[in-house]
Design an enzyme around this catalytic site. Structure first.
Site, short mmCIF file in Angstrom:
data_model
loop_
_atom_site.label_atom_id
_atom_site.label_comp_id
_atom_site.label_asym_id
_atom_site.label_seq_id
_atom_site.Cartn_x
_atom_site.Cartn_y
_atom_site.Cartn_z
N LYS A 14 0.39 14.22 -1.85
CA LYS A 14 0.18 14.50 -3.28
C LYS A 14 -1.27 14.87 -3.58
O LYS A 14 -1.52 15.83 -4.31
CB LYS A 14 0.55 13.27 -4.14
CG LYS A 14 1.99 12.83 -4.04
CD LYS A 14 2.30 11.72 -5.04
CE LYS A 14 1.52 10.44 -4.85
NZ LYS A 14 1.79 9.72 -3.59
N ARG A 91 4.29 5.81 -11.89
CA ARG A 91 4.77 5.09 -10.70
C ARG A 91 5.81 4.03 -11.05
O ARG A 91 6.27 3.32 -10.15
CB ARG A 91 3.57 4.40 -10.04
CG ARG A 91 3.06 5.09 -8.78
CD ARG A 91 1.87 4.26 -8.33
NE ARG A 91 1.51 4.41 -6.95
CZ ARG A 91 0.53 5.21 -6.52
NH1 ARG A 91 -0.12 5.99 -7.34
NH2 ARG A 91 0.22 5.21 -5.24
N ARG A 130 -5.57 9.23 7.91
CA ARG A 130 -6.48 9.41 6.77
C ARG A 130 -7.48 8.26 6.73
O ARG A 130 -8.65 8.45 6.40
CB ARG A 130 -5.63 9.44 5.49
CG ARG A 130 -6.44 9.67 4.23
CD ARG A 130 -5.53 9.88 3.04
NE ARG A 130 -4.82 8.66 2.64
CZ ARG A 130 -3.86 8.62 1.72
NH1 ARG A 130 -3.47 9.72 1.12
NH2 ARG A 130 -3.29 7.48 1.39
N ARG A 136 -10.98 4.20 2.73
CA ARG A 136 -10.10 3.38 1.90
C ARG A 136 -9.57 2.21 2.72
O ARG A 136 -8.89 2.42 3.72
CB ARG A 136 -8.90 4.22 1.41
CG ARG A 136 -9.26 5.22 0.35
CD ARG A 136 -8.06 6.05 -0.06
NE ARG A 136 -6.90 5.26 -0.49
CZ ARG A 136 -5.82 5.79 -1.05
NH1 ARG A 136 -5.75 7.09 -1.24
NH2 ARG A 136 -4.81 5.02 -1.41
N ARG A 148 2.79 -0.91 0.54
CA ARG A 148 2.75 0.20 -0.43
C ARG A 148 4.05 1.01 -0.39
O ARG A 148 4.55 1.44 -1.42
CB ARG A 148 1.54 1.11 -0.15
CG ARG A 148 0.23 0.46 -0.57
CD ARG A 148 -0.97 1.10 0.10
NE ARG A 148 -1.19 2.47 -0.29
CZ ARG A 148 -1.93 3.33 0.41
NH1 ARG A 148 -2.52 2.94 1.53
NH2 ARG A 148 -2.10 4.55 -0.01
P1 AMP Z 1 -3.11 6.33 -4.63
O1 AMP Z 1 -4.47 6.89 -4.43
O2 AMP Z 1 -2.29 7.12 -5.61
O3 AMP Z 1 -2.39 6.08 -3.34
O4 AMP Z 1 -3.30 4.90 -5.31
C1 AMP Z 1 -3.99 3.84 -4.64
C2 AMP Z 1 -3.65 2.52 -5.31
O5 AMP Z 1 -4.08 2.54 -6.68
C3 AMP Z 1 -2.16 2.19 -5.39
O6 AMP Z 1 -1.68 1.57 -4.19
C4 AMP Z 1 -2.12 1.24 -6.58
O7 AMP Z 1 -2.59 -0.05 -6.23
C5 AMP Z 1 -3.16 1.87 -7.51
N1 AMP Z 1 -2.53 2.86 -8.42
C6 AMP Z 1 -2.76 4.20 -8.46
N2 AMP Z 1 -2.00 4.80 -9.39
C7 AMP Z 1 -1.27 3.82 -9.97
C8 AMP Z 1 -0.27 3.80 -10.97
N3 AMP Z 1 0.13 4.92 -11.59
N4 AMP Z 1 0.27 2.58 -11.29
C9 AMP Z 1 -0.11 1.45 -10.70
N5 AMP Z 1 -1.04 1.41 -9.73
C10 AMP Z 1 -1.61 2.57 -9.35
#
Ligand code: AMP
Length: 193
Positions: A14, A91, A130, A136, A148
């Protein structure tokens, strides 16, 4: 306006594809994960609150994410954008409903949802790869990665059904060459525009 949700499990591409699509279609890219990481880097209260959940592979509570998203959209709307590409949001069903309400209030709507489909083994490998360079911590621990993916299955995948009922869901094969996947996503967007 052209408002796209790029949907899919963690590691489905994404982030990579959103950046390229935002550039090609002149859309504002909003990644909730990127916003949290930025806040965390600056040690803001929001960033420190989010960290507790991110480190455990859990979702940040809906009310926190929704408030932040609304504020970010308002800030960007001042520049009259052509549209948005949402990456990592919504989400949960509650987030999808909140996004529809926010959009309604602004006389906007989601044009389409492109859902990247990638098998679980491939997801874990991609995230671990990654993690070698992303910095991260949630990308390096296999247990956090599995958590996750589990959270995705339990809380996030129902969002696909929510958009399917609205006739807005477009599944896209997300394994293979980045440029080929980008072409498929671009074609899907062109057919919506
Ligand atoms: P991502 O970079 O999209 O993989 O997001 C990393 C982490 O941020 C996720 O595992 C969640 O802990 C948090 N996070 C990001 N976007 C959301 C969302 N829309 N709702 C809840 N938690 C989020």
């Amino acid at each position: 306006m052209l408002n796209i949700v790029l949907f899919g499990p963690p590691g489905s591409g994404k982030g990579t594809q959103s950046v390229k699509l935002a550039d090609k279609f002149s859309l504002v890219h909003i990644s909730t994960g990127d916003i949290f990481r930025h806040e965390l880097k600056n040690e803001t209260p929001l960033g420190l609150e989010a960290k507790k959940f991110i480190d455990q592979g859990m979702l940040v509570p809906d009310e926190v994410v929704i408030g932040m998203l609304g504020a970010k959209m308002d800030e960007q709307l001042e520049n009259n954008p052509k549209g948005f590409i949402f990456d990592g949001f919504p989400r949960t069903i509650a987030q999808a409903e909140a996004l529809d309400k926010l959009m309604d209030l602004k006389d906007m709507s989601i044009t389409g949802v492109l859902a990247l489909e990638v098998g679980e083994e491939e997801l874990i490998q991609r995230i671990l790869n990654r993690g070698k360079t992303s910095g991260r911590s949630d990308d390096t621990n296999v247990d956090t990665i599995k958590k996750r993916i589990e959270v995705y299955h339990n809380e996030t995948s129902p969002v696909a059904g929510y958009y399917d009922k609205q006739g807005k869901l477009h599944p896209i094969e997300g394994e293979g060459d980045i440029d080929q996947i980008f072409d498929k996503l671009s074609q899907a967007i062109e057919s919506l525009a």
